[in-house]
Scaffold this motif. Sequence first.
Motif, PDB file in Angstrom:
ATOM      1  N   ALA A   4       0.820  -1.224   0.000  1.00  0.00           N
ATOM      2  CA  ALA A   4       0.000   0.000   0.000  1.00  0.00           C
ATOM      3  C   ALA A   4       0.846   1.264   0.000  1.00  0.00           C
ATOM      4  O   ALA A   4       0.291   2.366   0.077  1.00  0.00           O
ATOM      5  CB  ALA A   4      -0.920   0.002   1.224  1.00  0.00           C
ATOM      6  N   ARG A   5       2.153   1.130  -0.128  1.00  0.00           N
ATOM      7  CA  ARG A   5       3.026   2.296   0.015  1.00  0.00           C
ATOM      8  C   ARG A   5       2.786   3.361  -1.053  1.00  0.00           C
ATOM      9  O   ARG A   5       3.083   4.543  -0.834  1.00  0.00           O
ATOM     10  CB  ARG A   5       4.489   1.865  -0.008  1.00  0.00           C
ATOM     11  N   ARG A   6       2.246   2.976  -2.200  1.00  0.00           N
ATOM     12  CA  ARG A   6       1.984   3.960  -3.263  1.00  0.00           C
ATOM     13  C   ARG A   6       0.652   4.680  -3.086  1.00  0.00           C
ATOM     14  O   ARG A   6       0.344   5.618  -3.827  1.00  0.00           O
ATOM     15  CB  ARG A   6       2.012   3.265  -4.626  1.00  0.00           C
ATOM     16  N   PHE A   7      -0.160   4.250  -2.105  1.00  0.00           N
ATOM     17  CA  PHE A   7      -1.444   4.887  -1.870  1.00  0.00           C
ATOM     18  C   PHE A   7      -1.265   6.175  -1.068  1.00  0.00           C
ATOM     19  O   PHE A   7      -0.339   6.288  -0.260  1.00  0.00           O
ATOM     20  CB  PHE A   7      -2.391   3.958  -1.104  1.00  0.00           C
ATOM     21  N   ALA A  18      -7.430  -2.020   9.240  1.00  0.00           N
ATOM     22  CA  ALA A  18      -6.251  -1.183   9.463  1.00  0.00           C
ATOM     23  C   ALA A  18      -5.766  -0.560   8.166  1.00  0.00           C
ATOM     24  O   ALA A  18      -5.357   0.611   8.117  1.00  0.00           O
ATOM     25  CB  ALA A  18      -5.140  -2.021  10.095  1.00  0.00           C
ATOM     26  N   LEU A  19      -5.813  -1.343   7.077  1.00  0.00           N
ATOM     27  CA  LEU A  19      -5.398  -0.830   5.776  1.00  0.00           C
ATOM     28  C   LEU A  19      -6.273   0.340   5.351  1.00  0.00           C
ATOM     29  O   LEU A  19      -5.773   1.386   4.905  1.00  0.00           O
ATOM     30  CB  LEU A  19      -5.470  -1.967   4.741  1.00  0.00           C
ATOM     31  N   MET A  20      -7.582   0.190   5.494  1.00  0.00           N
ATOM     32  CA  MET A  20      -8.508   1.260   5.121  1.00  0.00           C
ATOM     33  C   MET A  20      -8.401   2.454   6.068  1.00  0.00           C
ATOM     34  O   MET A  20      -8.664   3.589   5.666  1.00  0.00           O
ATOM     35  CB  MET A  20      -9.946   0.717   5.140  1.00  0.00           C
ATOM     36  N   PHE A  21      -8.012   2.199   7.309  1.00  0.00           N
ATOM     37  CA  PHE A  21      -7.915   3.257   8.312  1.00  0.00           C
ATOM     38  C   PHE A  21      -6.684   4.133   8.084  1.00  0.00           C
ATOM     39  O   PHE A  21      -6.710   5.341   8.378  1.00  0.00           O
ATOM     40  CB  PHE A  21      -7.860   2.615   9.699  1.00  0.00           C
ATOM     41  N   CYS A  22      -5.615   3.563   7.535  1.00  0.00           N
ATOM     42  CA  CYS A  22      -4.349   4.296   7.389  1.00  0.00           C
ATOM     43  C   CYS A  22      -4.116   4.843   5.987  1.00  0.00           C
ATOM     44  O   CYS A  22      -3.422   5.847   5.830  1.00  0.00           O
ATOM     45  CB  CYS A  22      -3.174   3.399   7.775  1.00  0.00           C
ATOM     46  N   TRP A  23      -4.669   4.173   4.961  1.00  0.00           N
ATOM     47  CA  TRP A  23      -4.465   4.619   3.581  1.00  0.00           C
ATOM     48  C   TRP A  23      -5.805   4.848   2.913  1.00  0.00           C
ATOM     49  O   TRP A  23      -6.837   4.371   3.389  1.00  0.00           O
ATOM     50  CB  TRP A  23      -3.678   3.570   2.784  1.00  0.00           C
ATOM     51  N   LYS A  24      -5.792   5.553   1.795  1.00  0.00           N
ATOM     52  CA  LYS A  24      -7.038   5.797   1.064  1.00  0.00           C
ATOM     53  C   LYS A  24      -6.786   5.650  -0.438  1.00  0.00           C
ATOM     54  O   LYS A  24      -5.758   6.068  -0.968  1.00  0.00           O
ATOM     55  CB  LYS A  24      -7.589   7.194   1.363  1.00  0.00           C
ATOM     56  N   ASP A  25      -7.725   5.017  -1.093  1.00  0.00           N
ATOM     57  CA  ASP A  25      -7.699   4.853  -2.546  1.00  0.00           C
ATOM     58  C   ASP A  25      -8.996   4.170  -2.946  1.00  0.00           C
ATOM     59  O   ASP A  25      -9.853   3.898  -2.098  1.00  0.00           O
ATOM     60  CB  ASP A  25      -6.482   4.028  -3.003  1.00  0.00           C
ATOM     61  N   ASP A  26      -9.143   3.882  -4.224  1.00  0.00           N
ATOM     62  CA  ASP A  26     -10.332   3.166  -4.678  1.00  0.00           C
ATOM     63  C   ASP A  26     -10.382   1.794  -4.027  1.00  0.00           C
ATOM     64  O   ASP A  26      -9.347   1.161  -3.786  1.00  0.00           O
ATOM     65  CB  ASP A  26     -10.311   3.026  -6.204  1.00  0.00           C
ATOM     66  N   ILE A  27     -11.581   1.293  -3.817  1.00  0.00           N
ATOM     67  CA  ILE A  27     -11.743   0.023  -3.116  1.00  0.00           C
ATOM     68  C   ILE A  27     -11.100  -1.123  -3.883  1.00  0.00           C
ATOM     69  O   ILE A  27     -10.537  -2.050  -3.290  1.00  0.00           O
ATOM     70  CB  ILE A  27     -13.251  -0.256  -2.861  1.00  0.00           C
ATOM     71  N   GLU A  28     -11.147  -1.072  -5.236  1.00  0.00           N
ATOM     72  CA  GLU A  28     -10.519  -2.140  -6.025  1.00  0.00           C
ATOM     73  C   GLU A  28      -9.011  -2.161  -5.807  1.00  0.00           C
ATOM     74  O   GLU A  28      -8.405  -3.233  -5.691  1.00  0.00           O
ATOM     75  CB  GLU A  28     -10.826  -1.968  -7.516  1.00  0.00           C
ATOM     76  N   GLU A  29      -8.414  -0.984  -5.773  1.00  0.00           N
ATOM     77  CA  GLU A  29      -6.966  -0.897  -5.535  1.00  0.00           C
ATOM     78  C   GLU A  29      -6.623  -1.442  -4.152  1.00  0.00           C
ATOM     79  O   GLU A  29      -5.638  -2.187  -3.984  1.00  0.00           O
ATOM     80  CB  GLU A  29      -6.510   0.565  -5.639  1.00  0.00           C
TER      81      GLU A  29
END
Length: 453
Positions: free
Chosen positions: A34-37, A88-99
Motif C-alpha cells: 500500500a506504500r503507493r497509496f 487497518a489498511l482502510m484506516f491508514c491509507w485511502k484509494d479506490d476500493i478495487e486498488e
Amino acid sequence: MIDTAMGLLGPYALQGTNLILTYYMCFICFALFARRFPRREFFPVRVAITLLEGVVVCYLLAIWYTEVDSLLTRVLCYSAITALNFTALMFCWKDDIEEMLLAFCSGMAAYQFTNKLYPLLQNLRGINDRETLSLFHGSQESLTSGDWAVYFLFHLVTYTLLSLVFTPKNKLIHNRRTTRNVIALSIATVTLVNVLICVSRVYEGESPMLNVVTKVLYVGFSLTILTICAGIFSQSEQEEQISILQQLWRQDRAQFESVKANMDVINMKCHDLKHILGRIEGRLTEEETVSLREAIQFYDANIKTGNEVLDVVLCEKAMICQRNGISFSCMADGGRLNFLTPVQTYSLFGNIIDNAMEALSPLPEAQRVISLTCRDEGDALVIEESNYFAGGLTLADGLPVTGKGDRSRHGFGTRSIQYIAKQYGGTMDIKCVDNMFFLTVRFPLGPEKRASA
C-alpha cells in the motif's frame, strides 16, 4: 524481550504471541503493497492506534482460542485477524476500493508465501518447524538472539522483494469486468487462506513428506495469487489501451470520410479550373499561367497507388508537408494493401507520416525529409519510412517512449501501427542510426492476400 512479553500474557502467552506476530507481520506486508497509496491525515497516529488495537484484539482471540481449541475456532480467529488487517489498511491509507482489495490480496499472498517458505527451508535442512524457528538447529531451548534476527530478517527481506516485484506501477483501470474480477479474487483468497491453511496445519504433521508437499503447494498457491493480482493490472491496462486505440480509429474513420469528401471537391474544382484556364490563358502573363498550372497540378489528386484510401491519405499528408516545408517522397504499390480495412490503411499510413512530421518540426529545412516506400519483398509486403530526428530516442518493448507529459494519451501512434501489424501476423521494427530514424512494417503475404491484390 519475547520471554518478558510471554510472561505478561500469562497462560495465554503462546497463542497470544503467535496471533500478535501474525497480525504485525501481515500488517507489514499490507503496508509494503500500500506504500503507493495516499496516506490519511495523522498517519503515524493511525498506525499506532492500529498496532495497539491489534494487541488487544489478538489477546482476546488468544483467550478464546486457548479455551475452545478446535478447527472452527482457528478459522474464525484467523478470519478475525484478516478482517482486522483490512480495517487497518482502510484506516491508514485511502484509494479506490478495487486498488485496496488488490493490495490486500497481494499482501496476504506475500505473507503466506514467506510463512510457508521459511519452514520449508527448515524441513529441507532436516529441522522440524513445529519444534523450533531456528534455521540452524532443531532445539527450541537453544534459540539465540541471532536465530530471532535471522527469522525476522528473512521475513522482512522476502516481503520487501515480493512487494517490489509484484506491486504494479500504474493505476488500475476501472470497469465492470475489473471490479467483478477483483471482488471474486478477494473472496477466493480470503476463503482459501483462512480455511485451507488452518486445515492443512492439522494434517501436515502426520508425515515429513506430507509436511513438505503441503508447504510447496502453498508457496505455489501464494505465487499464483500474486501473479493474478499483477495480471489484473496488466489486463486492465491492455483493455484501456485497446479502448483508446478503438477511439482513435473511430476518429480516423471520421477524419478519413471528411478528407475524402474534401479531396473529391478539390478534384472537381481542379477539373473546372483546367477548363477555365484553357479559355483565359491568352489573357494572362506567362508567369501567372505557370503559377496557376503549378497550383492546379499540386491540388489535383496526382497520387495514384492502386488503393483509393492510400491515395487520399498520401495526398492529404503531402499537402501538409508542403505547407510545413517538408520534402515528402513516396513510392507505394497500394494494390497490395487490399487485405487491410479502409480505416486501418488510413490509420497506419497516417500515423507513420504524422510521427515523422512531428519528429522533423524542430529541424532545419535541409533535414526536413520523409521517405516512404511500400513494396513486395519475397512473400511479404514491406512498408519502410525514414526521417531525421533531433535528440535521443528511448525504446521500451520496441516502442518509442513519448516525451510528452500525459503518457496515458500519447505514444499511441506507434502502438496503433504495431497493433495493426500484429493483427495480420506482421511485425513493426524501429531502428535508429545516428540522427536517422527507420521504421519497418512487414506483413506476410499468404496466398489469399496475394490473390486479393
